[in-house]
Write an enzyme that holds these catalytic residues in place. Structure first.
Site, PDB file in Angstrom:
ATOM      1  CB  CYS A   1       7.187  -6.893   6.501  1.00 50.07           C
ATOM      2  SG  CYS A   1       6.326  -6.155   7.741  1.00 50.07           S
ATOM      3  CG  ASP A  54       1.910   0.049   5.442  1.00 51.46           C
ATOM      4  OD1 ASP A  54       2.689   0.690   4.309  1.00 51.46           O
ATOM      5  OD2 ASP A  54       0.760  -0.439   4.993  1.00 51.46           O
ATOM      6  CB  CYS A 110       5.447  -4.495   4.171  1.00 53.60           C
ATOM      7  SG  CYS A 110       4.715  -3.184   5.308  1.00 53.60           S
ATOM      8  CG  ASP A 111       0.028  -3.826   5.199  1.00 53.90           C
ATOM      9  OD1 ASP A 111       0.657  -4.944   5.817  1.00 53.90           O
ATOM     10  OD2 ASP A 111      -0.368  -3.203   5.901  1.00 53.90           O
ATOM     11  CE  LYS A 112      -0.974  -0.231   1.525  1.00 53.15           C
ATOM     12  NZ  LYS A 112      -0.626  -0.484   3.016  1.00 53.15           N
ATOM     13  CB  SER A 171      -3.788  -0.171  10.327  1.00 63.81           C
ATOM     14  OG  SER A 171      -3.327  -1.516  10.509  1.00 63.81           O
TER      15      SER A 171
END
Length: 562
Positions: free
Chosen positions: A53, A85, A126-128, A475
């Protein structure tokens, strides 16, 4: 001479004889005489080799620097962290994922204030990264633009697209004998072909889309692939855009309004986005001082349909959406139907409606996004549930579900690992309702995602036959009859803590309810006797998070604006 308005903060570092030592150090990192009169822009890079990512974000940061220079500013690239993640999923490492959101926000705020930046561009993958970057922007309230690192392109296996969720689900398929060893290995080797965030409408693409709808990233940028000429152009234009925001005095608090968050929620509903959007949007809103609650999601979900046939419950990925007009094409549908606010301000300095005028809309006769008369579901797929198991609320996602009701015996697990072991050992049967507790913000600590568990259920062929309830998270790749973010969490004495194995539990999405078949008196009597177990961590960053984190209904934040 009065300092120019675009240097409201950096003037204290660059102006006057007393700042000659400061300028000397800036010269060492590349500043020239003429740069000291320009606004100084921080470029927060989440680059690392930790995850695909973010593995290309160093190059994107350099391109952003070019854009700042073109806009008349000067910039400094600095780093902040990311965790993966996907790599930490199903392990103790996943406990650190949500915590990283707070650390990212803290670190960007820290550097930007210490260096007195006049503006900020942050690049996340990435997600966070994304909510972390936006929370920092909200705290700083200096002119800011977010850049999404971009989606990964799909991999290919036997003529079909595959992605990271394909290999997670293949674990259960292989375990149940539905894949050969060679097939299993081939999916693993082809799932992630290069740089970019997980390709479906999982958390990264969900949050990128939401941020564009909110107006904090450039129009069209959230659907561009990581490895594409369009993504390079996004970076150059964002660098230029932040200098214009400085000149106009446009800060995040003027963009991140209640109406902007409502636009973000509407887009998430239409796209069938991740349940993590609930947690992160509330966290971002509380940080900027906007009153956003769980009820806002149900209110908007009642009127906004699910239109996009995207993974995990659908067939297509973000790159497919990009090919037919991307996020702007979807926003134009919503704007025409008056399902979003067109008058909200954006980082272009124009309104959302003004931005969308230059986009042609979605390609005719495409099959990815339905029209409003023929939706996948008439209401939004993210639903807030309450009941005697979740007095404060819980989050479910119903996209792709044929059955939204289940009553069955509870199978109780006090950790994700114990549950996964039971699934792989065939101890979970059709009709069961799994409860995974002590995985909340404090109890986990860190509120882990349960992709390994939910993917194993799908792979075992139990995705439609088993319910799952947890005070942890899911997720963006999760699908099935699952309910997360249960609050209060078990560690804090939530009713989830007192349910016993075999007791009947109901998930009823239509009635927006989850409940255990006990009387109020029985629940209260058990809660009076309940004693919370010791925290799983007594030192370090997880302990700090466990001591400070708010409830999931409040974004699981460690810092917010009252």
């Amino acid at each position: 001479m009065k300092p120019p308005q675009q240097k409201l903060r950096s003037k204290m570092i660059t102006e006057g004889d007393m700042r000659a030592p400061n300028r000397a150090m800036l010269r060492a990192v590349g500043f020239r005489d003429e740069d000291f009169s320009k606004p100084i822009i921080g470029i927060a890079s989440t680059w690392s080799e930790i995850t695909p990512c973010n593995m290309h974000i160093d190059k994107l940061a350099v391109k952003t620097k070019e854009g700042v220079r073109q806009g008349g500013g000067v910039s400094q690239i600095f780093g902040t962290i990311t965790v993966s993640d996907g790599i930490s999923m199903g392990t103790e490492g996943m406990k650190y994922s949500l915590v990283s959101r707070e650390v990212i926000a803290d670190s960007i705020e820290l550097v930007s204030n210490a260096q007195r930046f006049d503006g900020l561009v942050a690049i996340g993958g990435c997600d966070k990264n994304m909510p972390g970057c936006l929370m920092a922007m909200a705290r700083l309230n200096i002119p800011s633009v977010f850049i999404y690192g971009g989606t990964i392109l799909p991999g290919q296996y036997q003529g079909h697209d595959v992605d990271i969720v394909s290999i997670f689900e293949a674990v259960g398929q292989y375990n149940s004998g539905r894949l050969t060893k060679n097939q299993f290995k081939e999916i693993e080797c082809h799932a992630c072909p290069g740089a970019g965030s997980c390709g479906g409408m999982y958390t990264a693409n969900t949050m990128a889309s939401a941020i564009e709808a909110m107006g904090m990233s450039l129009p069209g940028s959230s659907s561009h692939a990581a490895e594409s000429p369009e993504k390079i152009l996004d970076c150059i234009q964002a660098g230029d855009a932040v200098t214009k925001l400085i000149a106009k005095g446009i800060t995040p608090s003027k963009i991140m309004t209640k109406k902007a968050f409502e636009n973000a929620i509407s887009l998430v509903m239409v796209l069938g986005g991740s349940t993590n959007a609930v947690l992160h949007l509330i966290a971002m809103a509380r940080t900027v001082g906007v009153d956003l609650t769980l009820e806002d999601f149900n209110r908007i979900g009642k009127k906004v349909p699910h239109l996009a046939d995207l993974k995990p419950s659908g067939k297509f990925v973000m790159n497919d959406l990009n090919q037919i007009g991307g996020v702007p094409g979807v926003l134009k549908i919503l704007l025409k139907a008056k399902l979003i606010h067109g008058d909200t301000l954006t980082v272009t300095g124009k309104t959302l409606e003004e931005n969308l005028k230059k986009f042609p809309g979605l390609t005719p006769d495409q099959e990815i996004v339905r029209n409003l008369k023929n939706p996948l579901h008439k209401t939004g797929p993210i639903v807030i549930l309450k009941g005697n198991l979740a007095p404060e609320g819980a989050v479910a996602k119903i996209s792709g579900l044929e059955n939204t009701f289940i009553t069955g015996p509870a199978q109780i697990f006090d950790s994700e690992e114990k549950c996964l072991e039971a699934i792989l050992e065939n101890k979970i049967k059709k009709g069961d309702i799994i409860i995974i507790r002590y995985e909340g913000p404090k109890g986990g600590p860190g509120m882990r995602e349960m992709l390994a568990v939910t993917s194993a259920l799908i792979g075992k062929g139990l995705g439609k036959e088993v319910g799952l309830i947890t005070d942890g998270r899911f997720s963006g790749g999760t699908h099935g009859l699952v309910v997360g973010h249960v609050a209060p969490e078990a560690q804090c004495g939530g009713p989830l803590a007192i349910v016993k194995n075999g007791e009947m539990v109901t998930i009823d999405v239509e009635r927006k309810e989850i409940r255990v078949h006990l009387t109020d008196k029985e629940i209260q009597d058990r809660l009076k006797r309940f004693k919370a177990p010791p925290l799983k961590c007594t030192s370090g960053v997880l302990y700090k998070f466990a001591m400070q984190a708010s409830s999931a209904t409040q974004g699981a934040l460690t810092h917010w604006k009252e």
